[in-house]
Design an enzyme around this catalytic site. Structure first.
Site, PDB file in Angstrom:
ATOM      1  CE1 TYR A 143     -40.829 -65.923  58.211  1.00  0.00           C
ATOM      2  CE2 TYR A 143     -38.688 -65.111  57.510  1.00  0.00           C
ATOM      3  CZ  TYR A 143     -39.474 -65.804  58.421  1.00  0.00           C
ATOM      4  OH  TYR A 143     -38.893 -66.359  59.537  1.00  0.00           O
ATOM      5  CG  ASP A 238     -38.539 -57.058  55.449  1.00  0.00           C
ATOM      6  OD1 ASP A 238     -37.295 -56.968  55.310  1.00  0.00           O
ATOM      7  OD2 ASP A 238     -39.094 -58.027  55.998  1.00  0.00           O
ATOM      8  CE  LYS A 266     -32.609 -63.790  54.322  1.00  0.00           C
ATOM      9  NZ  LYS A 266     -33.979 -63.371  54.560  1.00  0.00           N
TER      10      LYS A 266
END
Ligand SMILES: *Cc1c(COP(=O)(O)O)cnc(C)c1O
Length: 427
Positions: A143, A238, A266
């Site tokens: 994702y 990522d 995050k």
């Protein structure tokens, strides 16, 4: 009267699609309604119904130092007093950039954005401009946020709800995204040779955390590095989850493999909206105002978000932070699996450092194809049993479980006890 979760969800559904601002928060795949959170502190969430939970979602991995950490809250308060947004340069941006470049091997220059989606989207734009090519390769089950080009076989909520592609994405955007199987170097090589000199970037989660947790096979990442070098393709890691989860320099430092571009999010926002993309100077300097690639943001490098992020990075930089956290998480994950074996439930545990996932799967989980073999109906029953015992897990089989630095020994042993009871209930 305080409204209950049931009241709030009923009201929410009238005004918010599905009642949620992000599909991963819905409890649909586990057949329940979401709990509304009133407050959170340390390892605990408190809902509006007066129930307390030990939280293993940790804002999807962002809160490695737990909820409302005093140093983070202090930093946000101090920043708020000085103004919440300047729309102009400030010292915090310089400190954050210097810190990230100092800690993450692949980052020489970095630009801040407000969400992971923006970071990956911008990194891909930059890779396309740098290579003058248009296609990208991603992996099924990974994702990278919700930008158009990433929604082919995406992980996280798209996987939970079985949405392999999504209406609203143009045929052109979908056609420019080539999808390979994780841990399958032959698949990537085939895509590259079928699209010779057309692939701008390969983007990968170096440890996948959005189809549950899936570890890279020996040589998988090194193989990608060599292939990208051979074909002039930009390799993007990522590291929005792994960045400061797997250690101070992310997966790239842990594995000793340097990507050309890195995305972070995050943890670097410490619970506020901040993310970043960075990499080699020659690529990054293609960005406006020095270069021709446009990228911008009203709230990019926002002082509140940066102060929370910097306070969090100060915490993880304390000597022994990761050694302590990872050692405790490791024992905890091993125990989760052992209890599974004792109860005779067939389950697989994939973990690295403080991220892990228990799959109710028949065999090893090494990619999307093997992850989807997991028994999601069984997960739903397990999830509810854990929730009833005050343990808050992700409401989906295909998400990671995060241990934070403030989960106490008591929290972990209480969780293991609940796990034992929940599994007994399944057999
Ligand atoms: C969470 C996540 C994103 C998206 O970040 P948002 O801030 O939700 O837009 C992208 N990539 C990975 C690996 C993530 O885990």
């Amino acid at each position: 009267m305080q409204k209950t979760s049931t009241d709030l969800f009923a009201q929410a559904q009238q005004f918010i699609p599905g009642g949620v601002n992000s599909p991963v928060r819905a409890f649909r795949s586990v057949g329940l309604d979401p709990r509304y959170i009133d407050r959170a502190r340390g390892s605990r969430l408190l809902d509006v119904d007066g129930r307390e939970y030990i939280d293993f979602v940790c804002s999807w991995g962002a809160l490695i130092a737990g909820h409302a950490h005093p140093q983070v809250v202090e930093a946000i308060k101090a920043a708020a007093e000085r103004g919440t947004s300047f729309g102009a340069c400030c010292e915090l941006e310089v400190r954050m950039a210097e810190m990230l470049a100092g800690m993450v091997p692949g980052i020489e220059k970095v630009r801040m954005v407000s969400s992971g989606t923006e970071a990956t989207m911008s990194a891909v734009r930059l890779a396309r401009a740098y290579t003058s090519r248009e296609k990208i390769i991603k992996f099924s089950g990974c994702y990278h946020g919700h930008a158009d080009g990433f929604l082919s076989k995406a992980g996280s909520g798209a996987m939970t709800y079985g949405i392999p592609g999504t209406p609203g994405v143009t045929r052109a955007a979908a056609a420019d995204t080539l999808v390979a199987a994780y841990n399958n170097p032959d698949d990537v090589r085939r895509l590259v040779s079928d699209n010779l000199d057309q692939v701008a970037a390969v983007i990968v989660e170096p440890v996948a955390g959005n189809m549950g947790v899936v570890l890279p096979a020996e040589d998988f990442l090194q193989g990608l590095r060599s292939l990208c070098d051979r074909h002039g393709i930009v390799l993007i890691f990522d590291e929005i989850i792994t960045g400061f989860r797997l250690g101070p320099g992310g997966a790239q430092k842990r594995f000793g493999i340097m990507p050309d571009l890195t995305t972070l999010g995050k943890i670097i926002g410490g619970g506020l909206p901040a993310a970043a993309f960075g990499g080699k100077s020659d690529i990054m300097d293609m960005l406006a105002p020095v270069g021709p690639v446009y990228q911008a943001g009203t709230l990019s490098g926002n002082p509140l978000a940066l102060s929370a992020g910097l306070a969090t990075l100060e915490l993880v930089r304390e000597p022994g932070f990761y050694q302590r956290l990872d050692a405790r998480a490791d024992i905890f994950f091993k125990e989760l699996l052992n209890i599974g074996k004792e109860t005779g439930i067939s389950a697989v545990l994939n973990s690295m450092a403080s991220m892990g996932c228990l799959f109710f799967a028949p065999g090893p989980v090494c990619d999307y194809g093997t992850a989807v073999l997991a028994d999601t109906a069984r997960y739903a029953v397990y999830f509810k049993a854990m929730l009833d015992r005050g343990i808050y897990l992700a409401p989906s089989q295909f998400e990671a479980m995060f241990v934070s630095a403030v989960h106490s020994d008591e929290d972990l042993s209480k969780t293991l006890e609940a796990h034992r009871e929940a599994l007994r209930g399944l057999s």
